[in-house]
Each structure stands twice: as structure tokens, then as C-alpha cells.
Design a protein around this motif. Structure first.
Motif, PDB file in Angstrom:
ATOM      1  N   LYS A   1     102.185   5.217  51.577  1.00  0.00           N
ATOM      2  CA  LYS A   1     102.405   3.786  51.363  1.00  0.00           C
ATOM      3  C   LYS A   1     103.899   3.497  51.165  1.00  0.00           C
ATOM      4  CE  LYS A   1      97.829   2.570  49.623  1.00  0.00           C
ATOM      5  NZ  LYS A   1      96.976   2.316  48.430  1.00  0.00           N
ATOM      6  N   ARG A   2     104.592   4.406  50.508  1.00  0.00           N
ATOM      7  CA  ARG A   2     106.023   4.211  50.282  1.00  0.00           C
ATOM      8  C   ARG A   2     106.840   4.495  51.535  1.00  0.00           C
ATOM      9  NH1 ARG A   2     107.554   6.908  44.502  1.00  0.00           N
ATOM     10  NH2 ARG A   2     109.615   6.172  45.177  1.00  0.00           N
ATOM     11  N   TYR A   3     106.397   5.483  52.296  1.00  0.00           N
ATOM     12  CA  TYR A   3     107.100   5.876  53.530  1.00  0.00           C
ATOM     13  C   TYR A   3     106.068   6.017  54.645  1.00  0.00           C
ATOM     14  CZ  TYR A   3     110.533   7.029  49.974  1.00  0.00           C
ATOM     15  OH  TYR A   3     111.380   6.956  48.906  1.00  0.00           O
ATOM     16  N   PRO A   4     105.722   4.932  55.312  1.00  0.00           N
ATOM     17  CA  PRO A   4     104.637   4.945  56.316  1.00  0.00           C
ATOM     18  C   PRO A   4     105.052   5.593  57.638  1.00  0.00           C
ATOM     19  CG  PRO A   4     105.585   2.758  56.151  1.00  0.00           C
ATOM     20  CD  PRO A   4     106.253   3.569  55.080  1.00  0.00           C
ATOM     21  N   PHE A   5     105.247   6.912  57.585  1.00  0.00           N
ATOM     22  CA  PHE A   5     105.711   7.629  58.766  1.00  0.00           C
ATOM     23  C   PHE A   5     104.578   8.064  59.691  1.00  0.00           C
ATOM     24  CE2 PHE A   5     105.577  10.584  55.104  1.00  0.00           C
ATOM     25  CZ  PHE A   5     104.597  11.464  55.540  1.00  0.00           C
ATOM     26  N   LEU A   6     103.329   7.899  59.277  1.00  0.00           N
ATOM     27  CA  LEU A   6     102.199   8.266  60.126  1.00  0.00           C
ATOM     28  C   LEU A   6     101.547   7.012  60.694  1.00  0.00           C
ATOM     29  CD1 LEU A   6     100.128  11.172  58.502  1.00  0.00           C
ATOM     30  CD2 LEU A   6     101.495  11.215  60.588  1.00  0.00           C
ATOM     31  N   LYS A   7     101.329   7.028  62.000  1.00  0.00           N
ATOM     32  CA  LYS A   7     100.698   5.907  62.678  1.00  0.00           C
ATOM     33  C   LYS A   7      99.340   6.328  63.239  1.00  0.00           C
ATOM     34  CE  LYS A   7     104.599   3.735  62.069  1.00  0.00           C
ATOM     35  NZ  LYS A   7     104.735   2.731  60.975  1.00  0.00           N
ATOM     36  N   LYS A   8      98.573   5.350  63.668  1.00  0.00           N
ATOM     37  CA  LYS A   8      97.312   5.637  64.347  1.00  0.00           C
ATOM     38  C   LYS A   8      97.586   6.496  65.584  1.00  0.00           C
ATOM     39  CE  LYS A   8      94.521   3.253  61.682  1.00  0.00           C
ATOM     40  NZ  LYS A   8      93.498   3.910  60.844  1.00  0.00           N
ATOM     41  N   GLY A   9      96.745   7.503  65.774  1.00  0.00           N
ATOM     42  CA  GLY A   9      96.903   8.368  66.926  1.00  0.00           C
ATOM     43  C   GLY A   9      97.841   9.541  66.723  1.00  0.00           C
ATOM     44  N   ALA A  10      98.424   9.674  65.533  1.00  0.00           N
ATOM     45  CA  ALA A  10      99.375  10.755  65.268  1.00  0.00           C
ATOM     46  C   ALA A  10      98.655  12.088  65.062  1.00  0.00           C
ATOM     47  CB  ALA A  10     100.225  10.421  64.048  1.00  0.00           C
ATOM     48  N   THR A  11      99.427  13.159  65.188  1.00  0.00           N
ATOM     49  CA  THR A  11      98.928  14.509  64.938  1.00  0.00           C
ATOM     50  C   THR A  11      99.648  15.075  63.722  1.00  0.00           C
ATOM     51  OG1 THR A  11      98.459  14.902  67.276  1.00  0.00           O
ATOM     52  CG2 THR A  11      98.692  16.836  65.885  1.00  0.00           C
ATOM     53  N   VAL A  12      98.888  15.542  62.732  1.00  0.00           N
ATOM     54  CA  VAL A  12      99.477  15.986  61.473  1.00  0.00           C
ATOM     55  C   VAL A  12      98.900  17.327  61.054  1.00  0.00           C
ATOM     56  CG1 VAL A  12      97.816  14.595  60.170  1.00  0.00           C
ATOM     57  CG2 VAL A  12      99.913  15.347  59.057  1.00  0.00           C
ATOM     58  N   LEU A  13      99.750  18.164  60.476  1.00  0.00           N
ATOM     59  CA  LEU A  13      99.352  19.461  59.936  1.00  0.00           C
ATOM     60  C   LEU A  13      99.423  19.412  58.421  1.00  0.00           C
ATOM     61  CD1 LEU A  13      98.741  22.536  60.210  1.00  0.00           C
ATOM     62  CD2 LEU A  13     101.228  22.890  60.350  1.00  0.00           C
TER      63      LEU A  13
END
Length: 212
Positions: free
Chosen positions: A40-52
Motif C-alpha cells: 500500500k505504501r509502495y504499490p510496485f506490483l500490478k495486475k498480471g505481475a510475476t512475483v517470487l
């Protein structure tokens, strides 16, 4: 969570506000509120992203990450202990030891593409000896950074939990060498006696590390 769930510091009462709130909201762990606050403070992830997610057990972070990237994204969670499976097909988990010699190869077998974010909630099995625990925490954080630098796409983000200690500033400089911005966050859900803080790298640079 790698090792034991206890962090350095005094014993804590597990059934606190965030523990109860996690149960009420169907979250697997109170730690879910930590990554939720960070995003919420740093919205670096968007819909469709790939995260580990490194050190993903029992899956509290994974729940928030899955909601954030949605079914068009991909979430990979690994830990040295098994993680209860998720119903969403885009969430994949595996039992892997990040410090094992074959970790990088096994991670590529799991997913061979680039990540939009590498997030580590890894913590060592604590010994009660502060300098030892800080060194173990730093080793895990550095491994997470290595994965982020080698597997993160340009512009990606990095988050790692770290015990504050003597080499903390050195590690922060290591993150700064690869990311345009570096932030520090101690989420509200962090236990009062804990020495942990989250180091956040925003926008990984496409070229090599910055020169000083």
C-alpha cells in the motif's frame, strides 16, 4: 519462514491484535499485514505481475500477493518447509533451500522467466546470540538480493526482511547499487521486541551496479 518463527527479542504473546485479525480475515499468518502495508505504501506490483516469495511458509504473504497480481499474474513461493497448497492455479509452491548449491537450478525448473518482484520474509533459526543471528539474517538477505539482481527484470522491485545489526548499512548500500530508490519499513504488524526491518529496492536498473 525459514527456521523458527521467533525473532530476536523478548517472548511475545501470539494472540495479539494482528493474530486475531488474521484469523478473522482468513489469513494464514499475521505477517500478511506486513506485506499488505508495504504494497500500500509502495504499490510496485500490478495486475498480471510475476512475483517470487522466499521464505513463504505458511503462506500469509502469498495470499496478499495472489490478490494483488490476480489470475493473470504468477506467484511462486518457496520455503524449506512445505506450504499448504493454494486453490488458485497461478500460485505455485515448492520446498527449496535457498542456501543449497542447487537452489538456482531448481528455481529455474520451477519458473524460468523474469520476476517483477522478489520478496523475502526469510529469517534464520535464532540462536539467542545477537551477532550470530544478525549474520545469519544478513546471509539470507544477500541471497535474496542475488536472486533479485539475476532474475528480476529491469524496473523490478526487491523486498527483504533483515535483523538490524552491524553490517546493516553495508547491505543497504549493496541494494542501492542496483535500485534507483531504497526504502526502509518497519510495518505496524511487526512484534514490539523484534529487531527486524524490511529493506525495499524500487526500480532495478537495467545496467550493472551504480558506481560510487
Amino acid at each position: 519462514m525459514v527456521g523458527t518463527p521467533s525473532a530476536m527479542g523478548k517472548p511475545y504473546r501470539p494472540k495479539d491484535h494482528y493474530f486475531k485479525k488474521a484469523k478473522q480475515e482468513g489469513l494464514r499468518a499475521r505477517s500478511a499485514f506486513k506485506v499488505d502495508e508495504i504494497l500500500k505504501r509502495y504499490p510496485f506490483l500490478k495486475k498480471g505481475a510475476t512475483v517470487l516469495d522466499l521464505g513463504a511458509a505458511p503462506g500469509g504473504f502469498l495470499q496478499i500477493l495472489a490478490d494483488t497480481v490476480g489470475p493473470g499474474g504468477r506467484v511462486i513461493g518457496v520455503d524449506i518447509v512445505a506450504i499448504r497448497p493454494f486453490t488458485q492455479p497461478f500460485v505455485k509452491t515448492a520446498v527449496l533451500d535457498v542456501l543449497a548449491e542447487d537452489f538456482d537450478a531448481k528455481l529455474r525448473e520451477l519458473y524460468d522467466g523474469p520476476f517483477d518482484a522478489v520478496i523475502s520474509d526469510m529469517a534464520p533459526k535464532t540462536s539467542g546470540i545477537r551477532t550470530t543471528d544478525e549474520a545469519r539474517s544478513l546471509r539470507l538477505a544477500r541471497k535474496a538480493l542475488e536472486v533479485s539482481v539475476t532474475r528480476g527484470r529491469p524496473g523490478s522491485a526487491f523486498v527483504a526482511k533483515l535483523f538490524m545489526g552491524g553490517e546493516f548499512e553495508e547491505f543497504r548500500q549493496e541494494v542501492r547499487a542496483h535500485f534507483e530508490e531504497v526504502k526502509l519499513v518497519r510495518p505496524e504488524a511487526t512484534r514490539g521486541a523484534s529487531m527486524e526491518v524490511y529493506v525495499i529496492g524500487l526500480v532495478r536498473m537495467a545496467s550493472g551496479p551504480k558506481s560510487e
